[in-house]
Design an enzyme around this catalytic site. Structure first.
Site, PDB file in Angstrom:
ATOM      1  CE  LYS A  32      -1.877   2.773   1.811  1.00 40.85           C
ATOM      2  NZ  LYS A  32      -1.738   4.455   1.482  1.00 40.85           N
ATOM      3  CD  GLU A  70      12.475  -0.226   9.344  1.00 39.76           C
ATOM      4  OE1 GLU A  70      12.196   0.467   8.185  1.00 39.76           O
ATOM      5  OE2 GLU A  70      13.035  -1.166   9.358  1.00 39.76           O
ATOM      6  CB  CYS A 106      12.624   8.483  10.272  1.00 39.80           C
ATOM      7  SG  CYS A 106      13.876   7.446   9.692  1.00 39.80           S
ATOM      8  CD  GLU A 122       8.884  12.001  13.320  1.00 37.08           C
ATOM      9  OE1 GLU A 122       7.874  11.380  13.420  1.00 37.08           O
ATOM     10  OE2 GLU A 122       9.846  11.296  12.824  1.00 37.08           O
TER      11      GLU A 122
HETATM   12  P1  NAD Z   1       1.815   7.939   8.459  1.00 37.21           P
HETATM   13  O1  NAD Z   1       1.787   6.872   9.459  1.00 37.21           O
HETATM   14  O2  NAD Z   1       0.689   8.768   8.259  1.00 37.21           O
HETATM   15  O3  NAD Z   1       1.461   6.778   7.169  1.00 37.21           O
HETATM   16  C1  NAD Z   1       2.434   5.990   6.653  1.00 37.21           C
HETATM   17  C2  NAD Z   1       1.560   4.971   5.777  1.00 37.21           C
HETATM   18  O4  NAD Z   1       0.495   4.248   6.532  1.00 37.21           O
HETATM   19  C3  NAD Z   1       0.941   5.647   4.617  1.00 37.21           C
HETATM   20  O5  NAD Z   1       1.020   4.786   3.528  1.00 37.21           O
HETATM   21  C4  NAD Z   1      -0.678   5.507   4.975  1.00 37.21           C
HETATM   22  O6  NAD Z   1      -1.577   5.610   3.836  1.00 37.21           O
HETATM   23  C5  NAD Z   1      -0.603   4.331   5.699  1.00 37.21           C
HETATM   24  N1  NAD Z   1      -1.639   4.309   6.848  1.00 37.21           N
HETATM   25  C6  NAD Z   1      -2.282   5.398   7.392  1.00 37.21           C
HETATM   26  N2  NAD Z   1      -3.263   5.015   8.278  1.00 37.21           N
HETATM   27  C7  NAD Z   1      -3.297   3.532   8.173  1.00 37.21           C
HETATM   28  C8  NAD Z   1      -4.144   2.695   8.708  1.00 37.21           C
HETATM   29  N3  NAD Z   1      -5.050   2.754   9.644  1.00 37.21           N
HETATM   30  N4  NAD Z   1      -3.819   1.090   8.427  1.00 37.21           N
HETATM   31  C9  NAD Z   1      -2.901   1.013   7.307  1.00 37.21           C
HETATM   32  N5  NAD Z   1      -2.127   1.951   6.792  1.00 37.21           N
HETATM   33  C10 NAD Z   1      -2.338   3.098   7.456  1.00 37.21           C
HETATM   34  O7  NAD Z   1       3.057   8.413   8.077  1.00 37.21           O
HETATM   35  P2  NAD Z   1       3.389   9.297   7.338  1.00 37.21           P
HETATM   36  O8  NAD Z   1       3.036  10.691   7.738  1.00 37.21           O
HETATM   37  O9  NAD Z   1       3.291   8.906   5.903  1.00 37.21           O
HETATM   38  O10 NAD Z   1       5.105   9.343   7.311  1.00 37.21           O
HETATM   39  C11 NAD Z   1       6.148  10.013   8.215  1.00 37.21           C
HETATM   40  C12 NAD Z   1       6.498   9.196   9.553  1.00 37.21           C
HETATM   41  O11 NAD Z   1       7.038   7.949   8.928  1.00 37.21           O
HETATM   42  C13 NAD Z   1       7.263   9.806  10.391  1.00 37.21           C
HETATM   43  O12 NAD Z   1       6.847   9.636  11.574  1.00 37.21           O
HETATM   44  C14 NAD Z   1       8.599   9.238   9.922  1.00 37.21           C
HETATM   45  O13 NAD Z   1       9.477   9.505  10.967  1.00 37.21           O
HETATM   46  C15 NAD Z   1       8.303   7.844   9.730  1.00 37.21           C
HETATM   47  N6  NAD Z   1       9.231   7.227   9.198  1.00 37.21           N
HETATM   48  C16 NAD Z   1       9.967   6.335   9.796  1.00 37.21           C
HETATM   49  C17 NAD Z   1      11.117   5.537   8.995  1.00 37.21           C
HETATM   50  C18 NAD Z   1      11.902   4.731   9.676  1.00 37.21           C
HETATM   51  O14 NAD Z   1      12.564   3.895   8.996  1.00 37.21           O
HETATM   52  N7  NAD Z   1      11.794   4.455  11.210  1.00 37.21           N
HETATM   53  C19 NAD Z   1      11.221   6.109   7.787  1.00 37.21           C
HETATM   54  C20 NAD Z   1      10.682   6.953   6.841  1.00 37.21           C
HETATM   55  C21 NAD Z   1       9.716   7.553   7.809  1.00 37.21           C
END
Ligand code: NAD
Length: 492
Positions: free
Chosen positions: A185, A260, A293, A390
Site C-alpha cells: 500500500k 519502523e 526519520c 517529532e
Molecule cells: P503515516 O503513519 O501517516 O502513514 C504511513 C503509511 O501508513 C501511509 O501509506 C498511510 O496511507 C498508511 N496508513 C495510514 N493509516 C493507516 C491505517 N489505519 N492502516 C494501515 N495503513 C495506514 O506516516 P507518514 O506521515 O506517511 O510518514 C511520516 C512518518 O514516518 C514519520 O513519523 C517518520 O519518522 C516515519 N518514518 C520512519 C522511518 C523509519 O525507517 N523508522 C522512515 C521513514 C519515515
C-alpha cells in the site's frame, strides 16, 4: 517503462506512469480517484486510483494464490527474478528518479544516485543473503539441529511518503527473497514511484500475484489490508500514531508486525569534536525539508563550545541553497504537502507560546509556501512539546550540557529511540555514550549509515523489531528447528 495499453496513465515530467492498482499482474483502475500534486510547484501530477476493501481482497487473494509456487522455488529459484528486478531498477534510473523527485520533492541529485542505487541493492543484497540462510546447524551431544527459515505467506507492506522508492524496496527485497508474496500500500501523498516499480516487477518476469500494489488512503485501503484475515506479516514504516492503530488490528490474529517509526534523535556534540564535521552533519537535519526519520533534531552541545558552535551552525545553515530540487545546487527542498506545512508551523507556534525562542527560521521562504526555513529553537524547557514530539520538518531544538551524565539525561528524555549521533574524538567517551543512549542506532562522527547487513530500527515510540541482514529474515520467515537424533536416520 512498460504499461498495459488500456491502463490509465499520467505523464510526470515526461515519464508515463500508470495510476491504477497492480493486482495479479494486471492493471486495474478505480472509478474513484485522488489527486496528487508536486510539492515543488503545486503542479497537478496525476489522479490516482482510490483503492477499496474489495481491491485489497482481490490483491490478497492474488498474493495467496501465487504463494505456494513462489515459496516452492526456494532461494535459488527466486534468485534470477530478483537479480533481474535489481538490474531493471538501475536501467530505469532516470524515470524512477524523475518521478520520485516530482512526487516527493527530494533532490534529483539524491534520487538519481543514492536512492536508485540503494533501491537496487535492497533487492540484490537479500537475494544473495537468502542463498545462505538455511545453512545453520547447531550441534548437541545427542541430536543435530537444522534451522530452517520457511516462507510465512502473504505480507502487508506499508510505506510513508518521504522516500517511497528506497523504503518500498527495503521491504520488497527481504519479503520476496524469503519466499513470501506481498501486497503493497503506497503512500497517498507520493504514490507514483511505486507504480513504476510494479512495471519493473512485471518486466523482470516475477510471476503474477507475487507482488501487488493497491493505491489509496491509509484509513481505507491500508486499514483493510492490515485487518485482512490472510495476511501473515505486517511491515510498516510510518508514524507511531498509525502504528498503534495497526497494532490493534494485528492483535486480533496475533500477526507479527515490524514497526519502523518516527524519531526525535539527539545529536550530541562534545567540546573535543571535529567542529567542521559536526556542523556539516548538524545541517543535514534541514535537508529534504527536514523530513527524515533519523534526523538529529535535538542538538545537545557541550556548554564550553556552545557559542562557537552556534555561530558556525548559523553561518552554514544561512548559506544553504533553497530552491527547485531538480537543480543540482539545491540543498533545501519543500515540505510534502500544505497539510504537513501547517502541522510543522503549528509545532513552531506552540513552542513560542510555551516560551521557546526562535533563534532563526520559523516560517516559509519566498520561494513557495512549502519551502520551510531551517529553524533553530532555543530556550527549551524540559518536557515542552517541541522537545518531546517529532516535527518532521527542518526544525531543530538547541540544548547545552556540562557533563556526560547531563548529556545522557537529555538524550534519553523522550519516548522515542530511533537513532543518535555523537561527535567526539575520544573513543572511550564515544563507547561510554553509545552504551548508555537509548536508541536503536548510534552514529559516532557520522550520520545515517544504513549498512544493509546491520540491524535497523528503534525502540519506544520509534518502533518494534529490527530489519536489515538476517534480522529481516527473522521477521519475514517462520523459523523452524529440526532436531534429528544422531545416527537415527540410516543413509538412503
Ligand atoms: P503515516 O503513519 O501517516 O502513514 C504511513 C503509511 O501508513 C501511509 O501509506 C498511510 O496511507 C498508511 N496508513 C495510514 N493509516 C493507516 C491505517 N489505519 N492502516 C494501515 N495503513 C495506514 O506516516 P507518514 O506521515 O506517511 O510518514 C511520516 C512518518 O514516518 C514519520 O513519523 C517518520 O519518522 C516515519 N518514518 C520512519 C522511518 C523509519 O525507517 N523508522 C522512515 C521513514 C519515515
Amino acid at each position: 517503462m512498460t504499461t498495459e495499453d488500456n491502463a490509465v496513465t499520467a505523464r510526470v515530467d515526461g515519464v508515463e506512469v500508470a495510476t491504477g492498482h497492480f493486482i495479479g499482474g494486471k492493471r486495474r483502475d478505480s472509478t474513484e480517484v485522488f489527486e496528487v500534486h508536486s510539492p515543488i510547484d503545486g503542479k497537478h501530477l496525476a489522479n490516482v486510483s482510490r483503492g477499496t476493501a474489495a481491491d485489497i481482497d482481490d490483491a490478497v487473494a492474488a498474493a495467496k494464490a501465487a504463494f505456494p509456487a513462489w515459496a516452492a522455488l526456494g532461494p535459488e529459484g527466486r534468485y534470477p527474478y530478483l537479480i533481474r528486478f535489481a538490474e531493471l531498477i538501475l536501467e530505469h534510473r532516470d524515470e524512477l528518479a524523475t518521478v520520485e523527485t516530482a512526487d516527493v520533492g527530494m533532490g534529483l541529485q539524491m534520487t538519481r544516485t543514492h536512492m536508485v542505487d540503494r533501491s537496487s541493492r535492497n533487492i540484490r543484497f537479500f537475494a544473495d543473503l537468502a542463498l545462505k540462510i538455511n545453512d545453520r546447524v547447531i550441534d548437541s551431544p545427542e541430536v543435530t539441529n537444522y534451522v530452517r527459515f520457511d516462507p510465512s505467506g502473504v505480507s502487508a507492506l506499508i510505506t510513508p511518503w518521504n522516500g517511497p522508492l528506497m523504503l518500498t524496496t527495503w521491504k520488497i527485497g527481504p519479503c520476496l527473497a524469503a519466499g513470501n508474496t506481498a501486497v503493497v500500500k503506497p503512500p497517498e501523498w507520493a504514490p507514483l514511484t511505486c507504480s513504476l516499480l510494479a512495471d519493473l516487477i512485471a518486466e523482470a518476469g516475477i510471476p503474477d500475484g507475487v507482488v501487488n500494489f493497491v493505491q489509496g488512503f491509509g484509513a481505507e485501503a491500508g486499514q483493510a489490508l492490515v485487518e485482512h484475515k490472510d495476511i501473515r506479516r505486517i511491515s510498516f514504516t510510518g508514524s507511531p500514531q498509525t502504528a498503534k492503530t495497526i497494532a490493534r488490528a494485528a492483535a486480533d490474529r496475533l500477526v507479527p508486525t515490524s514497526f519502523e517509526l518516527g524519531g526525535k534523535s539527539p545529536n550530541i556534540v562534545f567540546a573535543d569534536a571535529d567542529l567542521d564535521l559536526a556542523v556539516n552533519h548538524a545541517v543535514v537535519a534541514f535537508r529534504s525539508g527536514g523530513q527524515g526519520c533519523t534526523n538529529g533534531t535535538r542538538l545537545l552541545v557541550e556548554e564550553s563550545i556552545a557559542e562557537e558552535f552556534e555561530r558556525r551552525l548559523t553561518e552554514t545553515a544561512a548559506k544553504m541553497a533553497v530552491g527547485d530540487p531538480r537543480d543540482p545546487a539545491t540543498q533545501l527542498g519543500p515540505l510534502i504537502h500544505p497539510v504537513h506545512r501547517d502541522r510543522v508551523q503549528g509545532f513552531v507556534d506552540r513552542a513560542v507560546e510555551d516560551g521557546a525562542e526562535i533563534a532563526w527560521g520559523g516560517g516559509t521562504f519566498d520561494q513557495g509556501e512549502l519551502f520551510y526555513k531551517p529553524t533553530l529553537v532555543k530556550n527549551i524547557r524540559r518536557g515542552m512539546e517541541i522537545e518531546q514530539r517529532e516535527v518532521f520538518g527542518p526544525v531543530v531544538t538547541w540544548q547545552t550540557f556540562r557533563t556526560e551524565d547531563e548529556a545522557i539525561d537529555l538524550a534519553n528524555s523522550t519516548e522515542y529511540g530511533l537513532s543518535s549521533e555523537v561527535f567526539t574524538q575520544s573513543e572511550e567517551r564515544a563507547m561510554r555514550m553509545a552504551a548508555r543512549i537509548r536508541s536503536g542506532m548510534v552514529w559516532v562522527n557520522c550520520y545515517m549509515v544504513r549498512e544493509l547487513a546491520a540491524p535497523f530500527g528503534g525502540l519506544g515510540l520509534s518502533g518494534i523489531g529490527r530489519e536489515g541482514g538476517e534480522w529481516s529474515f527473522d521477521f519475514y520467515c517462520d523459523i523452524k528447528n529440526i532436531a534429528v537424533r544422531k545416527e537415527s536416520l540410516p543413509r538412503d
